[in-house]
Design a protein around this motif. Structure first.
Motif, short mmCIF file in Angstrom:
data_model
loop_
_atom_site.label_atom_id
_atom_site.label_comp_id
_atom_site.label_asym_id
_atom_site.label_seq_id
_atom_site.Cartn_x
_atom_site.Cartn_y
_atom_site.Cartn_z
N THR A 8 30.72 19.58 22.88
CA THR A 8 31.37 20.01 24.12
C THR A 8 30.29 20.48 25.09
N GLY A 9 30.60 20.45 26.38
CA GLY A 9 29.67 20.97 27.38
C GLY A 9 28.59 19.99 27.78
N MET A 10 28.73 18.72 27.42
CA MET A 10 27.65 17.77 27.72
C MET A 10 27.51 17.50 29.21
N GLY A 12 27.35 19.75 31.34
CA GLY A 12 26.65 20.89 31.92
C GLY A 12 25.15 20.83 31.68
N PHE A 13 24.47 21.85 32.11
CA PHE A 13 23.00 21.93 32.06
C PHE A 13 22.47 21.81 30.62
N ILE A 14 22.90 22.70 29.73
CA ILE A 14 22.31 22.73 28.38
C ILE A 14 22.84 21.57 27.52
N GLY A 15 24.13 21.28 27.67
CA GLY A 15 24.76 20.25 26.85
C GLY A 15 24.10 18.89 27.01
N THR A 33 34.72 15.46 27.94
CA THR A 33 34.46 15.54 29.39
C THR A 33 35.76 15.75 30.17
N ARG A 34 35.63 16.61 31.20
CA ARG A 34 36.81 16.84 32.06
C ARG A 34 36.75 15.96 33.30
N SER A 35 35.60 15.26 33.47
CA SER A 35 35.48 14.40 34.66
C SER A 35 35.22 12.96 34.23
N GLY A 49 39.08 15.10 28.30
CA GLY A 49 39.91 16.24 27.92
C GLY A 49 39.24 17.58 28.15
N ASP A 50 39.98 18.59 27.81
CA ASP A 50 39.66 19.98 28.09
C ASP A 50 39.84 20.77 26.80
N LEU A 51 39.22 21.94 26.72
CA LEU A 51 39.41 22.78 25.53
C LEU A 51 40.86 23.23 25.37
N HIS A 69 29.46 23.26 19.81
CA HIS A 69 30.35 23.75 20.88
C HIS A 69 29.52 24.48 21.93
N CYS A 70 29.18 23.73 22.97
CA CYS A 70 28.31 24.28 24.01
C CYS A 70 29.08 24.57 25.30
N ALA A 71 30.31 24.06 25.42
CA ALA A 71 31.09 24.33 26.64
C ALA A 71 31.36 25.82 26.73
N GLN A 73 32.56 29.17 29.74
CA GLN A 73 32.79 29.70 31.09
C GLN A 73 31.65 30.66 31.39
N VAL A 74 30.83 30.33 32.37
CA VAL A 74 29.70 31.20 32.67
C VAL A 74 29.89 31.96 33.99
N ARG A 75 30.89 31.56 34.78
CA ARG A 75 31.17 32.25 36.04
C ARG A 75 32.63 32.65 36.05
N TRP A 121 32.28 40.97 31.39
CA TRP A 121 33.40 40.14 30.89
C TRP A 121 32.85 38.98 30.06
N TYR A 122 31.76 38.39 30.57
CA TYR A 122 31.14 37.25 29.88
C TYR A 122 30.65 37.67 28.50
N ALA A 123 29.90 38.77 28.45
CA ALA A 123 29.34 39.25 27.18
C ALA A 123 30.46 39.55 26.19
N SER A 125 33.49 38.29 26.10
CA SER A 125 34.19 37.08 25.64
C SER A 125 33.35 36.34 24.58
N LYS A 126 32.04 36.34 24.74
CA LYS A 126 31.19 35.65 23.75
C LYS A 126 31.20 36.41 22.43
N TYR A 127 31.17 37.73 22.53
CA TYR A 127 31.18 38.55 21.31
C TYR A 127 32.50 38.37 20.55
N ARG A 146 22.47 32.66 19.88
CA ARG A 146 22.49 33.57 21.03
C ARG A 146 21.24 33.36 21.87
N PRO A 147 21.20 32.30 22.67
CA PRO A 147 20.01 32.10 23.50
C PRO A 147 19.94 33.15 24.60
N THR A 148 18.70 33.49 24.95
CA THR A 148 18.49 34.31 26.12
C THR A 148 18.61 33.41 27.36
N ALA A 149 18.16 33.86 28.52
CA ALA A 149 18.26 33.06 29.75
C ALA A 149 17.53 31.72 29.57
N VAL A 150 18.24 30.63 29.85
CA VAL A 150 17.70 29.29 29.61
C VAL A 150 17.29 28.65 30.95
N1 NAP Z 1 22.33 28.85 30.99
C1 NAP Z 1 21.96 29.92 30.29
O1 NAP Z 1 21.00 30.63 30.65
C2 NAP Z 1 22.71 30.30 29.03
C3 NAP Z 1 22.22 31.35 28.25
C4 NAP Z 1 22.89 31.68 27.08
C5 NAP Z 1 24.01 30.98 26.71
N2 NAP Z 1 24.49 29.97 27.49
C6 NAP Z 1 25.69 29.27 27.05
O2 NAP Z 1 25.39 27.89 26.95
C7 NAP Z 1 26.55 27.11 27.24
C8 NAP Z 1 26.23 26.09 28.32
O3 NAP Z 1 25.77 26.77 29.47
P1 NAP Z 1 25.25 25.99 30.75
O4 NAP Z 1 24.24 26.86 31.39
O5 NAP Z 1 24.91 24.60 30.40
O6 NAP Z 1 26.56 26.04 31.64
P2 NAP Z 1 27.15 24.90 32.63
O7 NAP Z 1 26.07 24.09 33.23
O8 NAP Z 1 28.09 25.64 33.53
O9 NAP Z 1 27.99 23.97 31.65
C9 NAP Z 1 29.19 24.41 31.11
C10 NAP Z 1 29.81 23.25 30.38
O10 NAP Z 1 31.05 23.68 29.79
C11 NAP Z 1 32.10 22.80 30.20
N3 NAP Z 1 33.36 23.51 30.23
C12 NAP Z 1 33.63 24.70 30.79
N4 NAP Z 1 34.93 25.02 30.61
C13 NAP Z 1 35.49 24.00 29.89
C14 NAP Z 1 36.78 23.74 29.39
N5 NAP Z 1 37.79 24.60 29.59
N6 NAP Z 1 37.00 22.59 28.72
C15 NAP Z 1 35.99 21.71 28.52
N7 NAP Z 1 34.73 21.90 28.96
C16 NAP Z 1 34.49 23.03 29.65
C17 NAP Z 1 31.67 22.34 31.58
O11 NAP Z 1 32.40 21.20 31.94
P3 NAP Z 1 32.50 20.74 33.50
O12 NAP Z 1 31.23 19.98 33.77
O13 NAP Z 1 33.72 19.88 33.51
O14 NAP Z 1 32.64 21.98 34.32
C18 NAP Z 1 30.18 22.09 31.32
O15 NAP Z 1 30.02 20.87 30.63
C19 NAP Z 1 27.64 28.09 27.66
O16 NAP Z 1 28.50 28.32 26.55
C20 NAP Z 1 26.86 29.35 28.00
O17 NAP Z 1 27.63 30.51 27.79
C21 NAP Z 1 23.87 29.61 28.65
#
Ligand code: NAP
Length: 304
Positions: A8-10, A12-15, A33-35, A49-51, A69-71, A73-75, A121-123, A125-127, A146-150
Motif C-alpha cells: 500500500t502507499g505506492m 506516495g513518496f516512500i512507497g 491505488t486510489r487513482s 481501491g482504498d483502505l 503497509h506503507c499507506a 494519513q500524514v496530513r 494526532w498523527y503520533a 494514531s500511529k501508536y 518507525r522511521p525518522t524524517a525521510v
Molecule cells: N515522509 C516521512 O518523513 C515519514 C516518516 C515516518 C513515517 N512515514 C510514514 O510512511 C508512510 C508513507 O509516507 P509518505 O511520506 O510516502 O506519504 P505520502 O507521500 O503522503 O504517501 C501516502 C500514501 O498513502 C496512500 N493513502 C493514504 N490514505 C489512503 C487510503 N485511505 N487508502 C489507500 N491509500 C491511502 C496515498 O495514496 P494517494 O496517492 O491516493 O493519496 C499515498 O500512496 C506513511 O505511513 C507515513 O506515516 C513517513
C-alpha cells in the motif's frame, strides 16, 4: 525465493521507492491505488481501491505471502482523520491478510513519532495502530518500522527546508538544543526489502535513521549547509507564536482549498519536540541492514 508482496502507499513518496527496491530484488508486487495507474512495469499489478474497501483489500493480498503497509494519513485537520486511515484502515488490511490464509508477514510503516503518542494526532494514531495490529496479528509475523524524517527524490515535506539551507537560510523550529534525525528514502526502502527476506523476529518497534549517533543539532545542520554551499547560513529561530499563526493560516487555507493541512497546532508540538534522535542498531542487528547514505553526502549530491 522471491515471492509476491502486497504493497500500500505506492503512489506516495516512500512507497514508490519501496516498490522499486522490491521489484529490483525480484519480488512481484501487487499495489493498491486510489487513482488511475500511471506506470506499467513487469511484475507489478495495480489493484484499484482504498483502505476502506474490504473487497479491494482481499484482491490486493490475493496470492501474496507478505504485506508492506506503507499507506498512511500524514496530513489532517482533526484526530478523526488520522485515526480513520492509520488505525481503522490498517486493521482492515490486517483482517484481509488474515482472511486470505496465506500471508505470513506484515510490515507496518509507523513513525518515530509513535514514540511520543501524546504529541500529535498523527503520533497518537500511529501508536494506537501499532498496538492494535500487535494485538490482532496472531499467526502473522508483524514488523513495525518507525522511521525518522525521510528525505530523497519525490519528498515534498523536507525538501523546502534543505532548499532554504542550501540558499543560506535555516529556519529553526523548536529549541536550539533540539536533536533531529533523518534517513534517506533509499536506505529505508533497502531495509524493507531486507526485512522481507530476513529471519522473522518477534514484533518490535524498530527505529530507523541514518546512523548518526545522537542525531543533529540545528547548529550542526547550519554547519553542514555552510560546508556544502561554501558560504554562510543564517540560522533563524522561528518563535512559537509565529509557528502557531502559520498553522492557523494553513488550516484556514485548507478549508478553502479542501486539502488537508500539514502544519497544524497539533503538528507543531511534534515538530518542536526536543529530542528526535534515533538508533538503527536493533534493526541492524536483527536483519543485517545498515544505512549507508549520510545527510551531508546527500546534500552535496542534491539529495539524489
Ligand atoms: N515522509 C516521512 O518523513 C515519514 C516518516 C515516518 C513515517 N512515514 C510514514 O510512511 C508512510 C508513507 O509516507 P509518505 O511520506 O510516502 O506519504 P505520502 O507521500 O503522503 O504517501 C501516502 C500514501 O498513502 C496512500 N493513502 C493514504 N490514505 C489512503 C487510503 N485511505 N487508502 C489507500 N491509500 C491511502 C496515498 O495514496 P494517494 O496517492 O491516493 O493519496 C499515498 O500512496 C506513511 O505511513 C507515513 O506515516 C513517513
Amino acid at each position: 525465493m522471491a515471492t509476491t508482496v502486497a504493497l500500500t502507499g505506492m503512489t506516495g513518496f516512500i512507497g514508490r521507492h519501496i516498490a522499486d527496491n522490491l521489484l529490483a530484488r525480484g519480488f512481484s508486487v501487487r499495489a493498491l491505488t486510489r487513482s488511475e495507474p500511471k506506470t506499467s512495469v513487469k511484475n507489478l499489478t495495480w489493484i484499484p481501491g482504498d483502505l476502506d474497501q474490504p473487497e479491494s483489500l482481499s484482491e490486493l493480498v490475493y496470492g501474496a505471502e507478505s504485506v508492506v503497509h506503507c499507506a498512511g494519513q500524514v496530513r489532517g485537520r482533526s484526530a478523526a482523520i488520522f485515526t480513520h486511515c492509520n488505525v481503522t484502515g490498517s486493521l482492515q488490511l490486517l483482517q484481509a491478510a488474515k482472511k486470505s490464509g496465506h500471508i505470513k508477514r506484515f510490515l507496518f510503516m509507523s513513525s518515530l513519532a509513535a514514540r511520543h503518542p501524546d504529541l500529535s494526532w498523527y503520533a497518537h494514531s500511529k501508536y494506537v495502530a501499532e498496538q492494535q495490529l500487535a494485538a490482532h496479528a496472531a499467526g502473522i509475523s508483524l514488523g513495525i518500522f518507525r522511521p525518522t524524517a525521510v528525505y530523497g527524490p519525490g519528498d515534498k515535506e523536507l525538501k523546502p527546508l534543505f532548499t532554504w539551507l542550501l540558499r543560506g537560510v535555516l529556519p529553526q523550529m523548536g529549541a536550539p538544543t533540539a536533536r533531529l534525525s533523518f534517513i534517506h528514502v533509499s536506505d529505508l526502502a533497502q531495509a524493507v526489502g531486507q526485512w522481507l527476506i530476513a529471519e522473522p523476529q518477534p514484533t518490535f518497534p524498530y527505529e530507523l535513521c541514518d546512523g548518526v549517533t545522537r542525531g543533529y543539532s540545528w547548529q550542526r545542520l547550519q554547519q553542514m549547509g555552510e560546508e556544502v554551499r561554501n558560504g554562510t547560513v543564517r540560522l533563524i529561530p522561528v518563535p512559537l507564536p509565529v509557528l502557531k499563526l502559520l498553522a492557523d493560516i494553513s488550516l484556514l487555507s485548507s478549508r478553502l482549498t479542501g486539502k488537508e493541512p500539514m502544519l497544524t497546532r497539533s503538528k507543531i508540538q511534534e515538530l518542536t519536540h526536543p529530542d528526535w534522535s534515533a538508533s538503527h542498531l536493533c534493526l541492524s542487528r536483527d536483519i543485517h541492514w545498515r544505512p549507508v547514505i549520510s545527510l551531508i553526502h546527500a546534500l552535496r549530491e542534491g539529495l539524489f
